[in-house]
Design a protein around this motif. Sequence first.
Motif, mmCIF file in Angstrom:
data_model
loop_
_atom_site.group_PDB
_atom_site.id
_atom_site.type_symbol
_atom_site.label_atom_id
_atom_site.label_comp_id
_atom_site.label_asym_id
_atom_site.label_seq_id
_atom_site.Cartn_x
_atom_site.Cartn_y
_atom_site.Cartn_z
ATOM 1 N N ILE A 1 0.857 -1.188 0.000
ATOM 2 C CA ILE A 1 0.000 0.000 0.000
ATOM 3 C C ILE A 1 0.891 1.235 0.000
ATOM 4 O O ILE A 1 1.888 1.282 0.730
ATOM 5 C CB ILE A 1 -0.909 0.055 1.256
ATOM 6 C CG1 ILE A 1 -1.907 -1.107 1.274
ATOM 7 C CG2 ILE A 1 -1.651 1.386 1.341
ATOM 8 C CD1 ILE A 1 -2.724 -1.190 2.554
ATOM 9 N N VAL A 2 0.500 2.220 -0.796
ATOM 10 C CA VAL A 2 1.140 3.529 -0.746
ATOM 11 C C VAL A 2 0.064 4.525 -0.341
ATOM 12 O O VAL A 2 -0.962 4.648 -1.011
ATOM 13 C CB VAL A 2 1.736 3.950 -2.113
ATOM 14 C CG1 VAL A 2 2.394 5.326 -1.989
ATOM 15 C CG2 VAL A 2 2.728 2.928 -2.621
ATOM 16 N N ILE A 3 0.278 5.190 0.792
ATOM 17 C CA ILE A 3 -0.620 6.259 1.222
ATOM 18 C C ILE A 3 -0.053 7.541 0.621
ATOM 19 O O ILE A 3 1.090 7.909 0.884
ATOM 20 C CB ILE A 3 -0.687 6.378 2.758
ATOM 21 C CG1 ILE A 3 -1.022 5.035 3.413
ATOM 22 C CG2 ILE A 3 -1.677 7.478 3.166
ATOM 23 C CD1 ILE A 3 -2.401 4.506 3.138
ATOM 24 N N VAL A 4 -0.869 8.196 -0.205
ATOM 25 C CA VAL A 4 -0.384 9.303 -1.018
ATOM 26 C C VAL A 4 -1.008 10.627 -0.574
ATOM 27 O O VAL A 4 -2.230 10.730 -0.482
ATOM 28 C CB VAL A 4 -0.726 9.045 -2.510
ATOM 29 C CG1 VAL A 4 -0.129 10.121 -3.393
ATOM 30 C CG2 VAL A 4 -0.236 7.669 -2.949
ATOM 31 N N PRO A 5 -0.175 11.634 -0.324
ATOM 32 C CA PRO A 5 -0.729 12.957 -0.037
ATOM 33 C C PRO A 5 -1.127 13.641 -1.337
ATOM 34 O O PRO A 5 -0.766 13.191 -2.423
ATOM 35 C CB PRO A 5 0.442 13.691 0.625
ATOM 36 C CG PRO A 5 1.649 13.084 -0.013
ATOM 37 C CD PRO A 5 1.299 11.645 -0.290
ATOM 38 N N GLY A 6 -1.859 14.724 -1.227
ATOM 39 C CA GLY A 6 -2.229 15.467 -2.429
ATOM 40 C C GLY A 6 -2.886 16.777 -2.062
ATOM 41 O O GLY A 6 -3.172 17.049 -0.901
ATOM 42 N N VAL A 7 -3.144 17.575 -3.078
ATOM 43 C CA VAL A 7 -3.764 18.881 -2.893
ATOM 44 C C VAL A 7 -5.269 18.790 -3.104
ATOM 45 O O VAL A 7 -6.053 19.325 -2.331
ATOM 46 C CB VAL A 7 -3.139 19.911 -3.861
ATOM 47 C CG1 VAL A 7 -3.870 21.245 -3.791
ATOM 48 C CG2 VAL A 7 -1.657 20.097 -3.559
ATOM 49 N N ALA A 8 -5.674 18.080 -4.177
ATOM 50 C CA ALA A 8 -7.101 17.958 -4.490
ATOM 51 C C ALA A 8 -7.362 16.617 -5.156
ATOM 52 O O ALA A 8 -6.472 16.034 -5.793
ATOM 53 C CB ALA A 8 -7.549 19.097 -5.401
ATOM 54 N N PHE A 9 -8.610 16.152 -5.030
ATOM 55 C CA PHE A 9 -9.006 14.853 -5.564
ATOM 56 C C PHE A 9 -10.420 14.964 -6.104
ATOM 57 O O PHE A 9 -11.186 15.828 -5.681
ATOM 58 C CB PHE A 9 -8.987 13.791 -4.451
ATOM 59 C CG PHE A 9 -7.673 13.717 -3.727
ATOM 60 C CD1 PHE A 9 -6.660 12.893 -4.169
ATOM 61 C CD2 PHE A 9 -7.445 14.500 -2.601
ATOM 62 C CE1 PHE A 9 -5.438 12.835 -3.505
ATOM 63 C CE2 PHE A 9 -6.230 14.458 -1.923
ATOM 64 C CZ PHE A 9 -5.229 13.615 -2.386
ATOM 65 N N ASP A 10 -10.780 14.055 -7.023
ATOM 66 C CA ASP A 10 -12.165 14.020 -7.497
ATOM 67 C C ASP A 10 -12.727 12.611 -7.366
ATOM 68 O O ASP A 10 -12.008 11.680 -6.981
ATOM 69 C CB ASP A 10 -12.291 14.594 -8.913
ATOM 70 C CG ASP A 10 -11.600 13.768 -9.990
ATOM 71 O OD1 ASP A 10 -11.403 12.540 -9.811
ATOM 72 O OD2 ASP A 10 -11.274 14.351 -11.042
ATOM 73 N N THR A 11 -14.015 12.450 -7.677
ATOM 74 C CA THR A 11 -14.673 11.160 -7.490
ATOM 75 C C THR A 11 -14.245 10.119 -8.524
ATOM 76 O O THR A 11 -14.596 8.955 -8.401
ATOM 77 C CB THR A 11 -16.208 11.320 -7.524
ATOM 78 O OG1 THR A 11 -16.562 11.968 -8.749
ATOM 79 C CG2 THR A 11 -16.703 12.136 -6.346
ATOM 80 N N PHE B 1 -12.699 19.465 2.105
ATOM 81 C CA PHE B 1 -12.566 20.541 1.127
ATOM 82 C C PHE B 1 -11.606 20.210 -0.010
ATOM 83 O O PHE B 1 -11.552 20.923 -1.002
ATOM 84 C CB PHE B 1 -12.138 21.847 1.814
ATOM 85 C CG PHE B 1 -10.776 21.782 2.430
ATOM 86 C CD1 PHE B 1 -9.646 22.024 1.669
ATOM 87 C CD2 PHE B 1 -10.636 21.461 3.770
ATOM 88 C CE1 PHE B 1 -8.388 21.953 2.241
ATOM 89 C CE2 PHE B 1 -9.387 21.388 4.350
ATOM 90 C CZ PHE B 1 -8.254 21.631 3.579
ATOM 91 N N GLN B 2 -10.854 19.137 0.119
ATOM 92 C CA GLN B 2 -9.932 18.731 -0.949
ATOM 93 C C GLN B 2 -10.636 17.919 -2.045
ATOM 94 O O GLN B 2 -10.043 17.674 -3.094
ATOM 95 C CB GLN B 2 -8.766 17.915 -0.380
ATOM 96 C CG GLN B 2 -7.823 18.754 0.464
ATOM 97 C CD GLN B 2 -6.713 17.925 1.050
ATOM 98 O OE1 GLN B 2 -6.893 17.215 2.029
ATOM 99 N NE2 GLN B 2 -5.553 18.003 0.430
ATOM 100 N N MET B 3 -11.872 17.536 -1.793
ATOM 101 C CA MET B 3 -12.650 16.818 -2.803
ATOM 102 C C MET B 3 -13.332 17.852 -3.707
ATOM 103 O O MET B 3 -14.074 18.703 -3.219
ATOM 104 C CB MET B 3 -13.701 15.914 -2.137
ATOM 105 C CG MET B 3 -13.112 14.793 -1.283
ATOM 106 S SD MET B 3 -12.011 13.658 -2.181
ATOM 107 C CE MET B 3 -13.108 12.977 -3.419
ATOM 108 N N VAL B 4 -13.026 17.787 -4.996
ATOM 109 C CA VAL B 4 -13.557 18.750 -5.959
ATOM 110 C C VAL B 4 -14.282 18.006 -7.082
ATOM 111 O O VAL B 4 -14.159 16.789 -7.202
ATOM 112 C CB VAL B 4 -12.426 19.651 -6.528
ATOM 113 C CG1 VAL B 4 -11.770 20.452 -5.406
ATOM 114 C CG2 VAL B 4 -11.395 18.837 -7.285
ATOM 115 N N ASP B 5 -15.017 18.741 -7.892
ATOM 116 C CA ASP B 5 -15.760 18.119 -8.989
ATOM 117 C C ASP B 5 -14.834 17.447 -9.999
ATOM 118 O O ASP B 5 -15.051 16.313 -10.396
ATOM 119 C CB ASP B 5 -16.638 19.153 -9.712
ATOM 120 C CG ASP B 5 -17.793 19.621 -8.840
ATOM 121 O OD1 ASP B 5 -18.187 18.869 -7.923
ATOM 122 O OD2 ASP B 5 -18.290 20.730 -9.072
#
Length: 180
Positions: free
Chosen positions: A117-127, A158-162
């Motif tokens: 498993i790699v747990i990955v950071p990020g700025v924004a994500f979508d569905t 708030f990091q979940m975007v369209d």
Amino acid sequence: MIEQKKELRKNVRELKKLLSTAERNRQSKIIHRKLEETALFKSARSILLYWSLPDEVPTESLVNKWFKDKKIYLPVIDGDDLKIVQYTGESSLVAGDKYGIPEPDGPVLEDEQSIEIVIVPGVAFDTNNNRLGRGAGYYDRILKRIPFANKIAFAFDFQMVDTVPVEEHDIKMDIIINPH
């Protein structure tokens, strides 16, 4: 595409400023619990996590909780790339060269394919499981080297975007864990 990514990073950065410490902690606890309840995490023995920056979903408590029961690895910045080094406790941490992120001081993992498993950071994500990182490409490069590892991202609400703008080199996540 580059401008869209830049604008989204800026927007998320502004939203991060509005997150209270209490809300940050509340969402983080939910995210950690959701990860720990997955069959993937329960069965995994070898996990690449990250030592979080102040504006990321905190991981220190997760790293410290599990490093004695599972092999927990952290990334170490090496020029434009990441090396993988096992975490053996906070006494093994040294200040990272580039961003001052604590990094484990130890031998580099030779068999990167052993990472489950790699747990990955990020700025924004979508569905659609797309991820927008900080723009340096560190995780895209490391994920290409270990393509069979399960890619799990942590995201505050708030990091979940369209829609996250994606380019050919961007790698999708398998799972994005957020509080909802």
